[in-house]
Design a protein around this motif. Structure first.
Motif, PDB file in Angstrom:
ATOM      1  N   ARG A 350       0.840  -1.194   0.000  1.00 11.89           N
ATOM      2  CA  ARG A 350       0.000   0.000   0.000  1.00 11.89           C
ATOM      3  C   ARG A 350       0.881   1.253   0.000  1.00 11.89           C
ATOM      4  O   ARG A 350       1.981   1.248   0.531  1.00 11.89           O
ATOM      5  N   ASP A 351       0.424   2.330  -0.606  1.00  9.87           N
ATOM      6  CA  ASP A 351       1.144   3.599  -0.599  1.00  9.87           C
ATOM      7  C   ASP A 351       1.003   4.228   0.783  1.00  9.87           C
ATOM      8  O   ASP A 351      -0.060   4.734   1.145  1.00  9.87           O
ATOM      9  N   LEU A 352       2.108   4.212   1.543  1.00  8.92           N
ATOM     10  CA  LEU A 352       2.072   4.699   2.917  1.00  8.92           C
ATOM     11  C   LEU A 352       2.121   6.217   3.014  1.00  8.92           C
ATOM     12  O   LEU A 352       1.974   6.769   4.104  1.00  8.92           O
ATOM     13  N   SER A 353       2.324   6.887   1.907  1.00  7.01           N
ATOM     14  CA  SER A 353       2.349   8.351   1.939  1.00  7.01           C
ATOM     15  C   SER A 353       0.951   8.958   1.854  1.00  7.01           C
ATOM     16  O   SER A 353       0.794  10.168   1.967  1.00  7.01           O
ATOM     17  N   LYS A 354      -0.074   8.099   1.675  1.00  7.37           N
ATOM     18  CA  LYS A 354      -1.448   8.587   1.564  1.00  7.37           C
ATOM     19  C   LYS A 354      -2.317   7.952   2.633  1.00  7.37           C
ATOM     20  O   LYS A 354      -2.147   6.785   2.976  1.00  7.37           O
ATOM     21  N   PRO A 355      -3.291   8.711   3.155  1.00  5.51           N
ATOM     22  CA  PRO A 355      -4.256   8.091   4.069  1.00  5.51           C
ATOM     23  C   PRO A 355      -5.134   7.110   3.310  1.00  5.51           C
ATOM     24  O   PRO A 355      -5.220   7.169   2.070  1.00  5.51           O
ATOM     25  N   ILE A 356      -5.778   6.220   4.029  1.00  7.96           N
ATOM     26  CA  ILE A 356      -6.623   5.201   3.393  1.00  7.96           C
ATOM     27  C   ILE A 356      -7.640   5.834   2.452  1.00  7.96           C
ATOM     28  O   ILE A 356      -7.875   5.358   1.344  1.00  7.96           O
ATOM     29  N   GLY A 357      -8.226   6.955   2.880  1.00  7.88           N
ATOM     30  CA  GLY A 357      -9.272   7.580   2.071  1.00  7.88           C
ATOM     31  C   GLY A 357      -8.789   8.151   0.755  1.00  7.88           C
ATOM     32  O   GLY A 357      -9.597   8.453  -0.124  1.00  7.88           O
ATOM     33  N   ALA A 358      -7.469   8.332   0.610  1.00  4.22           N
ATOM     34  CA  ALA A 358      -6.927   8.924  -0.611  1.00  4.22           C
ATOM     35  C   ALA A 358      -6.293   7.894  -1.540  1.00  4.22           C
ATOM     36  O   ALA A 358      -5.727   8.252  -2.570  1.00  4.22           O
ATOM     37  N   LEU A 359      -6.379   6.603  -1.201  1.00  8.04           N
ATOM     38  CA  LEU A 359      -5.741   5.574  -2.032  1.00  8.04           C
ATOM     39  C   LEU A 359      -6.509   5.346  -3.336  1.00  8.04           C
ATOM     40  O   LEU A 359      -5.919   4.972  -4.346  1.00  8.04           O
ATOM     41  N   PHE A 483      -0.819 -16.224   8.189  1.00  6.87           N
ATOM     42  CA  PHE A 483      -1.269 -14.917   7.694  1.00  6.87           C
ATOM     43  C   PHE A 483      -0.657 -13.786   8.518  1.00  6.87           C
ATOM     44  O   PHE A 483      -0.086 -12.836   7.975  1.00  6.87           O
ATOM     45  N   CYS A 484      -0.767 -13.891   9.849  1.00  9.51           N
ATOM     46  CA  CYS A 484      -0.218 -12.830  10.705  1.00  9.51           C
ATOM     47  C   CYS A 484       1.301 -12.788  10.615  1.00  9.51           C
ATOM     48  O   CYS A 484       1.900 -11.713  10.675  1.00  9.51           O
ATOM     49  N   ARG A 485       1.910 -13.958  10.471  1.00 16.13           N
ATOM     50  CA  ARG A 485       3.371 -14.002  10.345  1.00 16.13           C
ATOM     51  C   ARG A 485       3.823 -13.273   9.086  1.00 16.13           C
ATOM     52  O   ARG A 485       4.788 -12.504   9.103  1.00 16.13           O
ATOM     53  N   LYS A 486       3.118 -13.479   7.982  1.00 16.29           N
ATOM     54  CA  LYS A 486       3.499 -12.811   6.736  1.00 16.29           C
ATOM     55  C   LYS A 486       3.158 -11.323   6.771  1.00 16.29           C
ATOM     56  O   LYS A 486       3.878 -10.509   6.174  1.00 16.29           O
ATOM     57  N   CYS A 487       2.085 -10.978   7.455  1.00 16.27           N
ATOM     58  CA  CYS A 487       1.793  -9.544   7.635  1.00 16.27           C
ATOM     59  C   CYS A 487       2.924  -8.883   8.411  1.00 16.27           C
ATOM     60  O   CYS A 487       3.360  -7.775   8.077  1.00 16.27           O
ATOM     61  N   ARG A 488       3.401  -9.570   9.448  1.00 15.01           N
ATOM     62  CA  ARG A 488       4.508  -9.028  10.243  1.00 15.01           C
ATOM     63  C   ARG A 488       5.774  -8.919   9.403  1.00 15.01           C
ATOM     64  O   ARG A 488       6.511  -7.936   9.494  1.00 15.01           O
ATOM     65  N   LYS A 489       6.021  -9.943   8.588  1.00 11.14           N
ATOM     66  CA  LYS A 489       7.201  -9.911   7.728  1.00 11.14           C
ATOM     67  C   LYS A 489       7.122  -8.742   6.750  1.00 11.14           C
ATOM     68  O   LYS A 489       8.118  -8.077   6.463  1.00 11.14           O
ATOM     69  N   ALA A 490       5.927  -8.470   6.267  1.00 13.05           N
ATOM     70  CA  ALA A 490       5.748  -7.325   5.370  1.00 13.05           C
ATOM     71  C   ALA A 490       5.977  -6.017   6.112  1.00 13.05           C
ATOM     72  O   ALA A 490       6.593  -5.084   5.583  1.00 13.05           O
ATOM     73  N   LEU A 491       5.478  -5.940   7.346  1.00 10.48           N
ATOM     74  CA  LEU A 491       5.669  -4.730   8.139  1.00 10.48           C
ATOM     75  C   LEU A 491       7.143  -4.444   8.370  1.00 10.48           C
ATOM     76  O   LEU A 491       7.563  -3.291   8.422  1.00 10.48           O
ATOM     77  N   GLU A 492       7.952  -5.481   8.521  1.00 12.77           N
ATOM     78  CA  GLU A 492       9.381  -5.312   8.784  1.00 12.77           C
ATOM     79  C   GLU A 492      10.225  -5.334   7.510  1.00 12.77           C
ATOM     80  O   GLU A 492      11.453  -5.338   7.583  1.00 12.77           O
ATOM     81  N   SER A 493       9.590  -5.334   6.348  1.00 13.21           N
ATOM     82  CA  SER A 493      10.316  -5.447   5.083  1.00 13.21           C
ATOM     83  C   SER A 493      11.068  -4.171   4.738  1.00 13.21           C
ATOM     84  O   SER A 493      10.839  -3.108   5.314  1.00 13.21           O
ATOM     85  N   ASP A 494      11.967  -4.301   3.748  1.00 11.76           N
ATOM     86  CA  ASP A 494      12.712  -3.141   3.272  1.00 11.76           C
ATOM     87  C   ASP A 494      11.775  -2.018   2.842  1.00 11.76           C
ATOM     88  O   ASP A 494      11.954  -0.858   3.208  1.00 11.76           O
ATOM     89  N   HIS A 495      10.787  -2.377   2.053  1.00 10.83           N
ATOM     90  CA  HIS A 495       9.908  -1.353   1.475  1.00 10.83           C
ATOM     91  C   HIS A 495       9.188  -0.569   2.560  1.00 10.83           C
ATOM     92  O   HIS A 495       9.174   0.669   2.535  1.00 10.83           O
ATOM     93  N   VAL A 496       8.600  -1.267   3.516  1.00 13.42           N
ATOM     94  CA  VAL A 496       7.866  -0.577   4.573  1.00 13.42           C
ATOM     95  C   VAL A 496       8.818   0.206   5.469  1.00 13.42           C
ATOM     96  O   VAL A 496       8.525   1.337   5.867  1.00 13.42           O
ATOM     97  N   SER A 497       9.981  -0.372   5.772  1.00 11.88           N
ATOM     98  CA  SER A 497      10.954   0.339   6.612  1.00 11.88           C
ATOM     99  C   SER A 497      11.350   1.671   5.992  1.00 11.88           C
ATOM    100  O   SER A 497      11.576   2.649   6.693  1.00 11.88           O
TER     101      SER A 497
END
Length: 942
Positions: A350-359, A483-497
């Motif tokens: 997801r584009d983290l530079s925008k709020p949910i309402g602007a995606l 599912f939660c494990r992969k969500c966590r892995k995504a949260l800690e990924s290069d892109h999100v970091s």
């Protein structure tokens, strides 16, 4: 979901969740209930024992037989509450201990101890209860008063209930027999509310010299009195509650974001008084926590993205005890249809530079069109990204009683329940009133039960005939834990970091409100923001109640934490999640290389799992990551905590103002307020030169790379060039209109600072060149001059000479752009003089130390303070190499700081008085300090 642990502690079926939100439970009585539709003899034979509970808006019967439902009689539906006499020959009527409740509607709950939608029975019925240990006169007075209140308009009802509550609570005193010891001294007593999700339970608060007590006014808590030892308290945090500054959270577990108690008070003064009195007790020793510098720890990769977001939520008054301010987490994955989750593909996120309402651009355009015709205050989104309803939408399967409490005893329509992750993501992108973010549980595999209907709740049947049961997962998830494990892995990924700081700007930062929020399409209904309304100023009870309901329904925007752009993450990381039962570290991939500090200035712009193979994979990844980090940090600078004095000499007659070690590590140069320049040979262990440079004190020096010439700054406004080879001063330059306080020579650029409030930049191309055997200052040309409000006390220059850092006598710190000859950032960082300033080795951060005993670190690109520490003594000078800061203290001790972990790793005694200057060789093999004790000390690593 941490609050769910409290459910398991309940000893009875009855809880405050069975009442209306905000309803007060007063007391209960042991009774027998007699069925009303049977002959008297049969009713007596089939009577049911239980407790009759008197509440502010209802009377509740809780039978001992769990096969029988809990029955609630809403007072507004009651026709009669009175003493019952019965027929002349009635066995019950003659006893004189029976009361009757006649009601037009009753609500049955938890029959057979099964949680489900309440059953509302709309028929006039009469119910008899015989009191076991009290008389009707003991209970009817309050019941009848509350019944009369229920017949009044809402505002009058609230007023009458408040009067009853006040009278009741004033008669209830703290039971001092619950004090733990006879030797405790009572410090203060007050009234407050114990806050748990959707529940406000009032009681008396007692603070003694050794404990904090909460005695509820009823018996609904798991213990009669909650006790907290003052010595166990690790952290006290002032909180908002319903947008008012009346909350206080008490933490007894170090590093935890789930508190041991959340209290709320009627007014801020009561909260503040208790807070102050707790801190004043001798038994209280709050733990210093690295959390105050969590931004720096996060930047350096010491903690995970998950832990940092939990920290920001806590700082912004988000609490697991308050559903109106439950921690908010971002959607980070945008792909819920693929068979495999590709975390190397930017399109996955997801584009983290925008709020949910602007995606969704099309939906955003409709929001903007609607906003145009709105009266002030205008907003884009009528719903919020975090409300109690949204939290319980996700947690329905593990917190059904909370959902029933919030939704008037009914589960939502099956088609509107949380039943598919992909569907929910689609809804937040398309529906006109759905902009909700996520909750922490999505990133905690140990909490994956929130996706499973383990209790077998009857959640209904959808219009397509399918039954709502487990949450449907994306194809790429093997099960709920995966599912939660992969969500966590995504949260800690290069892109999100690398992009998480943009989302932080929206939720906690400078894009949360004001013009920046408007520009970022991040504007919500005005009542969601802190300070938007003052509940205490609203005198109309109806209006006040209405506003409270709106706050509950619209959600609350977190407290704004940052008014400048949040810095990005830039360091390799091997964080360990400190807030779970699983101690396995969570590896975080290294982010991509950040842009240079100067470019950023100009633009201004873990996984938790079960004990199977996933854990093994994580441990292997972690081990290799730690090994890589170890190889990177095997430098000499990681051993600075093993420094010890190798030799020391009292070379001067007054304070040593500056020292330097030659590049070959063989010679120490020093200047002093005694006007002399000294050269000391470390090889021969003797003084080689001593010369009086000026008639006034000397402040600074810089030895030329060739080791033959030394540049010296003096209080007589001048720079002196001293030739070691010829043993004399070869040139002098009147550089300032007052004392030269500092100088820095790097390559062909010389920067000088003065008490005349200026910093000057000079080019020195030929300073080290020789002409006819002499070196001169006549080739030095001033190329820039920076004016300050007061005298400049210290300076530093970044690696490519593009930025100059200066600190002043009044506490200001400036960053100057040499190219544009303008100030890029300035701030009043200290109270009193700035003793020293330094760029980090990569130029991305600056450090300042001042007379106020604070050491501060600021991100160069954003100007955001990422570290602030008040030290026991003033820090007079600093040296920053690699990840280590060496600091000279006014106590004479050398302090060693690990700037990755933001920790003081060593305090090493050295000087007899303040350390005034410090310098080290680039390889870290030699450190030299000077002090007000007139000594020069050479330090070596053991």
């Amino acid at each position: 979901m941490a609050f769910l642990s409290e459910v398991s502690l309940q000893k009875e079926r009855f809880s405050l969740l069975l009442l209306e939100p905000g309803e007060i439970y007063f007391e209960d009585f042991s009774v027998f209930f007699y069925p009303s539709d049977l002959p008297e003899e049969e009713a007596i034979r089939r009577r049911t024992r239980g407790r009759l509970k008197v509440c502010s808006k209802s009377i509740v019967f809780d039978p001992q037989d769990v096969s029988q439902p809990v029955v609630k009689f809403p007072l507004r539906e009651c026709i009669q509450i009175d003493k019952w006499t019965g027929p002349l020959l009635s066995r019950l009527g003659n006893r004189g201990d029976v009361i009757v409740i006649q009601c037009k509607q009753k609500i049955e709950m938890k029959a057979n101890n099964i949680i489900g939608s309440y059953e509302f029975k709309k028929e006039t019925t009469k119910h008899l209860f015989s009191l076991n240990y009290v008389t009707p006169d003991d209970v009817l007075q309050m019941m009848c008063q509350l019944h009369r209140a229920s017949t009044l308009p809402l505002a009058d009802e609230a007023g009458m209930i408040a009067a009853i509550v006040y009278s009741c609570y004033n008669r209830t005193k703290f039971n001092t027999s619950w004090l733990e010891t006879l030797y405790e001294q009572i410090v203060m007593e007050t009234v407050g509310d114990h806050i748990t999700p959707l529940v406000v339970n009032p009681g008396r608060i007692m603070l003694t010299s050794s404990r904090l007590y909460f005695q509820p006014f009823n018996n609904v808590e798991s213990v009669p009195v909650i006790k907290i030892k003052l010595s166990d308290i690790k952290r006290l945090t002032k909180r908002r509650f319903l947008l008012r500054e009346v909350g206080l959270e008490i933490f007894c577990t170090e590093g935890s974001f789930k508190s041991d108690m959340f209290l709320a008070f009627s007014k801020p003064e009561d909260r503040n008084k208790l807070y102050k009195n707790i801190l004043a007790q001798e038994g209280v020793s709050l733990k210093e926590s690295a959390q105050e510098n969590m931004t720096l720890l996060w930047q350096n990769g010491v903690i995970s993205n998950f832990d940092y977001l939990l920290y920001l939520n806590s700082q912004a008054d988000r609490s697991f005890n308050d559903l109106t301010q439950y921690p908010v987490f971002p959607w980070v994955i945008a792909d819920y249809i693929s068979e495999e989750l590709d975390l190397t593909n930017p399109e996955t996120f997801r584009d983290l530079s925008k709020p949910i309402g602007a995606l969704n651009p099309q939906r955003l355009e409709r929001f903007k069109e609607r906003k145009v015709d709105m009266p002030e205050p205008k907003f884009l989104y009528g719903s919020h990204y975090s409300t109690p309803g949204y939290v319980l939408y996700y947690l329905l399967r593990v917190a059904p009683e909370y959902a029933l409490c919030l939704q008037n005893g009914r589960f939502d329509q099956p088609d509107r329940l949380f039943k598919s992750v992909a569907e929910t993501w689609s809804n937040v992108l398309s529906l006109p009133s759905d902009v909700k973010e996520l909750i922490p549980e999505f990133y905690q595999p140990e909490m994956a039960d929130f996706l499973i209907n383990r209790s077998g709740l009857n959640l209904g049947v959808q219009q397509d005939g399918s039954k709502v049961n487990r949450v449907e997962l994306p194809p790429w998830a093997d099960d709920e834990v995966d599912f939660c494990r992969k969500c966590r892995k995504a949260l800690e990924s290069d892109h999100v970091s690398n992009h998480l700081h943009h989302w932080i700007d929206l939720i906690f930062g400078y894009k949360q409100r004001g013009p920046e929020a408007d520009e970022a399409d991040n504007v919500f209904y005005y009542l969601t923001y802190e300070g938007a309304v003052d509940l205490d100023s609203i005198k109309d009870p109806n209006e006040q109640a209405s506003v409270k309901v709106q706050i509950m329904e619209f959600g609350q925007t977190p407290k704004q934490l940052f008014t400048k752009p949040h810095p990005s993450r830039f360091s390799p990381a091997v964080p360990v999640s400190r807030h779970s039962n699983n101690s396995s570290p969570v590896p975080v991939p290294q982010p991509v290389e950040e842009e240079s500090a100067n470019e950023r200035l100009r633009s201004d712009s873990d996984a938790f799992t079960d004990t199977h193979t996933d854990t093994q994979d994580l441990e292997e990844d972690t081990a290799s990551a730690i090994q890589r980090k170890g190889s990177l940090l095997s430098h000499q600078w990681d051993r600075m905590d093993q420094l010890q004095p190798a030799c020391q000499h009292k070379l001067h007659k007054d304070t040593v103002k500056d020292v330097q070690v030659s590049d070959d590590g063989k010679t120490v140069f020093s200047v002093s307020q005694d006007t002399s320049l000294k050269l000391y040979s470390l090889e021969d262990q003797r003084q080689r030169r001593s010369i009086s440079i000026s008639s006034m004190p000397l402040s600074s020096l810089s030895a030329m790379p060739d080791g033959k010439t030394v540049l010296v700054g003096s209080w007589d406004d001048s720079l002196y060039l001293y030739s070691i080879e010829y043993g004399r001063i070869v040139d002098k330059l009147m550089a300032h209109d007052d004392a030269v306080s500092a100088l820095h020579l790097q390559g062909e650029v010389l920067v000088t600072a003065s008490w005349d409030s200026t910093v000057k930049v000079w080019t020195v191309e030929d300073l080290c060149g020789q002409s006819n055997g002499t070196v001169r200052l006549n080739s030095v040309q001033m190329t820039a001059e920076f004016d300050h409000e007061t005298g400049v006390s210290c300076l530093d220059v970044n690696g490519d000479n593009s930025l100059v850092l200066s600190g002043t006598k009044d506490g200001a710190v400036y960053i100057w752009d040499v190219g544009s000859q303008s100030v890029l950032r300035s701030s009043m960082s200290h109270t009193g003089m700035v003793h020293d300033v330094k760029f980090s080795p990569d130029g991305k951060m600056i450090l300042s130390a001042g007379e106020d005993r604070f050491m501060r670190v600021v991100d160069v690109g954003t100007g955001t303070e990422v570290f602030a520490k008040e030290t026991e003594h003033e820090i007079r000078c600093v040296c920053w190499r690699e990840n280590t800061v060496l600091a000279g203290s006014s106590s004479g001790e050398l302090l060693v700081w690990d700037m990755v972990k933001a920790q003081l790793t060593a305090t090493i005694p050295g000087h007899d008085d303040a350390i005034s200057c410090i310098q080290a060789t680039s390889d870290g093999h030699t450190v030299v300090t000077g002090g007000t004790d007139k000594k020069v000390i050479v330090w070596k690593v053991r």
